[in-house]
Design a protein around this motif. Structure first.
Motif, short mmCIF file in Angstrom:
data_model
loop_
_atom_site.label_atom_id
_atom_site.label_comp_id
_atom_site.label_asym_id
_atom_site.label_seq_id
_atom_site.Cartn_x
_atom_site.Cartn_y
_atom_site.Cartn_z
N TYR A 1 30.95 48.13 40.32
CA TYR A 1 30.93 46.71 39.98
C TYR A 1 30.53 46.48 38.53
N LYS B 1 34.16 44.02 38.35
CA LYS B 1 34.15 42.93 39.34
C LYS B 1 35.52 42.83 40.00
N ARG C 1 24.45 41.16 37.51
CA ARG C 1 25.68 40.90 38.26
C ARG C 1 26.58 39.93 37.50
N SER D 1 27.01 42.23 33.63
CA SER D 1 27.43 43.59 34.00
C SER D 1 27.66 44.45 32.76
#
Length: 516
Positions: free
Chosen positions: A48, A158, A286, A289
């Motif tokens: 991710y 992502k 998140r 990133s």
């Protein structure tokens, strides 16, 4: 303790684990379970947090164009892209590891790379794009790709994980979050499932095969200190906080072989990069990133708190040095360094990494002004900083006089050097003398550890630490938990590729066992 049966159980919800689960379904598994200790909002593992870069062999632009979605016919006429052969890919891995990598593992990754990328596009639905923003420079009106790696994914890691999880949903793969695997179930020398903890209850989950894709141990300060050294306790975790070495712990149950041997994991090292000094210490963001990466150093210089350069910023293309320079930063006083640029190159810095609101920018109208401002940001010797910059600029000028025909070109190793200083910058050396001047603070970001489980390169089966080194029946491994592939450094984009290559092989073998 309740018990349930599955065709295949995958431990880990990231790119490698998803590849394994989807491959298992493709080859015939009907009841696949994926478990992960993380909560659902942390799904996707380290994948991710990547830029989605995949390194693969290819025959040049005509071979790559059918895979990507961001190139028009008109654009294609203005792209320069050399083929990247199996010899190129193998040589890059081996030279960056000082020939320590397991040649059979390397061969499996390299020879399986093109097929894995095609599978990710066709079967998984990964939206590949040409990596203009990371691996090409516009030179004289043409986009020139450099460093061998050309593929990325729309919306980076992502987008990669989103594509995987859409495919997992279509394939009917069950995913349990907040569900750590705490033990392997073994019967007659074969792995036949896992013991997992779900909602506070221990469950026996039986299966013909278990695929470990739970990453390395980079998120554990204790294991970093134990296996890599005291210095590494201070590294910033670039990705998930849930990679705590669980796969290694589980594999001890079956006396799995590790490479290199666990006390010598420091020999293998880790992927460590230039990371935003202001980033969180124990996990990635998140939201931002991969944008915390600060990979523009070939365009400028890196200076420590003593005011001195400590690496050859132009030693090689960025994607061959960025995974090792984090360690060099960590070794500096305070684990901090300063990247310094002038107005000639600021526009060449990637906006994803150096844009407003992404990084703390320290500006100066003169180098003296910049030094004054840096004195409150960790620079301890202003005078030495100014001497270093003066020496560097003088060396650039001397080299230009000696080689007047050389031309600055960031898409090739242009030979513009500062050879007269003790630590030269081997390529892309320009004077840093045109205001305004920009500095950003960087630290060491640890991405993943290189030591891990030894596997059969053809099946991804985990090998047992015995004289025969036979594969443990029913146990497979993929992703960052695989050992023997990388040592100290690696060519960018090869980690995700390896995860897909061995994930596909593990899934295929799991389906064979399920059919018996």
């Amino acid at each position: 303790m309740s018990a349930t049966c599955y065709d295949c159980i995958v431990v880990g919800s990231g790119h490698a684990g998803s590849s394994a689960a989807l491959s298992a379904v493709q080859y015939g598994c009907r009841n696949v379970l994926m478990i992960d200790k993380c909560p659902e909002e942390w799904a996707g593992g380290n994948g991710y947090f990547t830029a989605g870069a995949h390194r693969t062999v290819h025959d040049g632009l005509p071979d790559i164009l059918p895979i990507v979605s961001n190139v028009s016919t008109e654009q294609a006429q203005k792209i320069d892209m050399d083929p990247y052969t199996t010899d190129d890919f193998s040589r890059d891995i081996m030279r960056l590891s000082d020939n320590r990598s397991d040649s059979d593992i390397v061969r499996a990754v390299v020879e399986g790379s093109r097929g894995a990328v095609q599978w990710l596009k066709d079967y998984v639905g990964v939206p590949f794009i040409l990596s203009f923003h990371r691996q090409a420079y516009e030179v004289e009106g043409r986009q020139k790709f450099w460093g061998g790696m050309v593929l990325s994914v729309e919306d980076g890691g992502k987008g990669l994980i989103a594509a995987h999880h859409r495919a997992l949903h279509r394939a009917g793969v069950q995913i349990w979050y907040n569900c750590p695997a705490v033990d392997l179930i073994e019967q007659d020398g074969a792995v036949t499932g896992v013991v997992a903890c779900r909602n506070g209850e221990l469950l026996e989950l039986h299966s013909k095969s278990v695929i470990l894709a739970s990453g390395g141990f980079e998120s554990s300060p204790e294991l970093r200190r134990k296996y890599l050294g005291d210095l590494w306790q201070a590294a910033r975790v670039r990705g998930t906080p849930y990679n705590n070495g669980d796969g290694l712990t589980l594999a001890k149950k079956v006396n799995a072989l590790v490479r290199p041997p666990a006390p010598s994991f420091a020999e293998a090292g880790c992927h460590s990069t230039c990371w935003d000094y202001n980033a969180p210490l124990d996990h990635g963001s998140r939201v931002l990133s991969n944008q915390y990466t600060k990979s523009g150093y070939p365009l400028g210089v890196m200076i420590n708190s003593k005011g001195e350069r400590f690496v050859d910023e132009g030693e090689d293309f960025r994607n061959y040095t960025y995974a090792k320079f984090g360690r060099r930063i960590l070794e500096q006083d305070g684990g901090m360094a300063l990247q310094v640029y002038d107005s000639k190159v600021i526009s060449w810095l990637r906006k994803e990494e150096y844009g407003d609101g992404i990084v703390e920018k320290i500006w100066g109208d003169t180098l003296e002004d910049l030094a004054d401002k840096l004195s409150s940001k960790g620079l301890k010797d202003k005078a030495r900083f100014l001497e270093t910059m003066q020496e560097f600029n003088k060396a650039v000028g001397a080299h230009r006089k000696k080689y007047p025909n050389l031309k600055w070109d960031p898409s090739v190793k242009d030979g513009l050097s500062t050879e007269s200083v003790p630590l030269p910058k081997s390529n892309w050396a320009l004077t840093i003398d045109e205001p305004p001047f920009l500095a950003v603070r960087v630290a060491c970001g640890i991405t993943f550890t290189f030591g891990g489980l030894a596997i059969d390169p053809e099946t991804a089966g985990v090998l047992r630490d015995s004289e025969q080194k036979e594969a443990v029946k029913g146990l497979f491994c993929t992703g960052e938990l695989v050992g023997g592939l990388f040592y100290a450094n690696y060519p960018g984009g090869s980690g995700l590729t390896a995860g897909a290559v061995f994930g596909r092989r593990a899934g295929k073998e799991a389906a064979k066992l399920a059919s018996y």
